[in-house]
Design a protein around this motif. Structure first.
Motif, PDB file in Angstrom:
ATOM      1  N   HIS A  13      12.665  -8.136  -7.995  1.00  0.00           N
ATOM      2  CA  HIS A  13      13.440  -8.194  -6.755  1.00  0.00           C
ATOM      3  C   HIS A  13      12.912  -7.266  -5.650  1.00  0.00           C
ATOM      4  N   ILE A  14      12.690  -6.012  -5.983  1.00  0.00           N
ATOM      5  CA  ILE A  14      12.269  -5.053  -4.963  1.00  0.00           C
ATOM      6  C   ILE A  14      10.813  -5.292  -4.541  1.00  0.00           C
ATOM      7  N   PHE A  15       9.916  -5.401  -5.497  1.00  0.00           N
ATOM      8  CA  PHE A  15       8.496  -5.541  -5.161  1.00  0.00           C
ATOM      9  C   PHE A  15       8.225  -6.771  -4.284  1.00  0.00           C
ATOM     10  N   ARG A  64       6.845  -6.266  -0.539  1.00  0.00           N
ATOM     11  CA  ARG A  64       5.501  -6.826  -0.359  1.00  0.00           C
ATOM     12  C   ARG A  64       5.491  -7.829   0.810  1.00  0.00           C
ATOM     13  N   ALA A  65       6.530  -8.639   0.892  1.00  0.00           N
ATOM     14  CA  ALA A  65       6.619  -9.632   1.955  1.00  0.00           C
ATOM     15  C   ALA A  65       6.700  -8.988   3.333  1.00  0.00           C
ATOM     16  N   ASN A  83       5.344  -5.876   3.957  1.00  0.00           N
ATOM     17  CA  ASN A  83       4.290  -4.856   4.026  1.00  0.00           C
ATOM     18  C   ASN A  83       4.863  -3.439   4.058  1.00  0.00           C
ATOM     19  N   VAL A  84       5.844  -3.206   3.208  1.00  0.00           N
ATOM     20  CA  VAL A  84       6.499  -1.901   3.086  1.00  0.00           C
ATOM     21  C   VAL A  84       6.004  -1.238   1.802  1.00  0.00           C
ATOM     22  N   SER A  85       5.767   0.051   1.871  1.00  0.00           N
ATOM     23  CA  SER A  85       5.291   0.807   0.711  1.00  0.00           C
ATOM     24  C   SER A  85       6.448   1.496   0.008  1.00  0.00           C
ATOM     25  N   LEU A  86       6.210   1.821  -1.260  1.00  0.00           N
ATOM     26  CA  LEU A  86       7.209   2.544  -2.053  1.00  0.00           C
ATOM     27  C   LEU A  86       6.641   3.870  -2.541  1.00  0.00           C
ATOM     28  N   VAL A  87       7.462   4.887  -2.468  1.00  0.00           N
ATOM     29  CA  VAL A  87       7.198   6.157  -3.124  1.00  0.00           C
ATOM     30  C   VAL A  87       7.998   6.097  -4.419  1.00  0.00           C
ATOM     31  N   MET A  88       7.312   6.174  -5.532  1.00  0.00           N
ATOM     32  CA  MET A  88       7.980   6.089  -6.823  1.00  0.00           C
ATOM     33  C   MET A  88       8.464   7.482  -7.220  1.00  0.00           C
ATOM     34  N   GLY A  89       9.773   7.666  -7.178  1.00  0.00           N
ATOM     35  CA  GLY A  89      10.358   8.949  -7.526  1.00  0.00           C
ATOM     36  C   GLY A  89      10.934   8.928  -8.927  1.00  0.00           C
ATOM     37  N   SER A  90      10.870  10.049  -9.567  1.00  0.00           N
ATOM     38  CA  SER A  90      11.412  10.249 -10.907  1.00  0.00           C
ATOM     39  C   SER A  90      10.943   9.195 -11.919  1.00  0.00           C
ATOM     40  N   VAL A 145       2.325  -1.971  -4.377  1.00  0.00           N
ATOM     41  CA  VAL A 145       3.272  -1.488  -3.368  1.00  0.00           C
ATOM     42  C   VAL A 145       3.488   0.026  -3.446  1.00  0.00           C
ATOM     43  N   THR A 146       2.893   0.681  -4.429  1.00  0.00           N
ATOM     44  CA  THR A 146       3.071   2.122  -4.598  1.00  0.00           C
ATOM     45  C   THR A 146       2.186   2.894  -3.625  1.00  0.00           C
ATOM     46  N   ALA A 147       2.831   3.750  -2.810  1.00  0.00           N
ATOM     47  CA  ALA A 147       2.094   4.638  -1.911  1.00  0.00           C
ATOM     48  C   ALA A 147       1.753   5.936  -2.628  1.00  0.00           C
TER      49      ALA A 147
END
Length: 156
Positions: free
Chosen positions: A40-42, A46-47, A49-56, A110-112
């Motif tokens: 769902h999130i990815f 991705r659609a 062009n937003v990046s994710l910071v993977m926390g914890s 998608v991971t920054a």
């Protein structure tokens, strides 16, 4: 701009009404719990062009041996058993679960970046060292064949 959240719904809602650049996805994409983010999130980020910071990605230390999960009082049913299975496979391949968990969180396109959090300087050093370990492809293949990691999870 972006925001940091501990659950996925605000990310999906923000994408509906705004044009963010990045989200902190805390405790939602880890070796032990990742299917919702994958499905769902990815695709949503991705659609756009937003990046994710993977926390914890260690689930508040759970994947490095703590008896605490995501800062909550309880550990979800079956998670201790799943961690034990993950640990056994990791050890059989000469890998620590911490190393596998940190690298797993860094693999999606998608991971920054990954921010694992730490209580001590030693943990910071261990986390940095974990990112330089070469994990055998066979490890990831075994996790997938055992149903411990989703088939659609990026694993190197």
């Amino acid at each position: 701009w972006g925001l940091g959240v501990n659950c996925p719904e605000p990310i999906l809602q923000a994408l509906d009404v705004a044009d963010p650049d990045v989200f902190l996805l805390a405790s939602q994409y880890s070796l032990i719990d990742h299917q919702y983010a994958l499905d769902h999130i990815f695709p949503a980020v991705r659609a756009r062009n937003v990046s994710l910071v993977m926390g914890s990605p260690l689930n508040a230390g759970f994947l490095s041996g703590s008896d605490r999960y995501n800062y909550d009082d309880g550990i979800p049913a079956g998670y201790k058993e799943k961690r034990a299975r993950l640990t056994a496979i990791a050890e059989a391949h000469g890998v620590t679960l911490r190393t596998a968990a940190l690298q797993f969180a860094s693999m999606p396109d998608v991971t920054a970046t990954v921010i694992p959090g730490a209580r001590t300087a030693l943990q910071i050093t261990e986390d940095a060292e974990s990112m330089n370990v070469e994990i055998p492809h066979e490890f990831w293949a075994e996790l997938k064949s055992e149903g411990l990691v989703a088939q659609n999870a990026p694993t190197g």
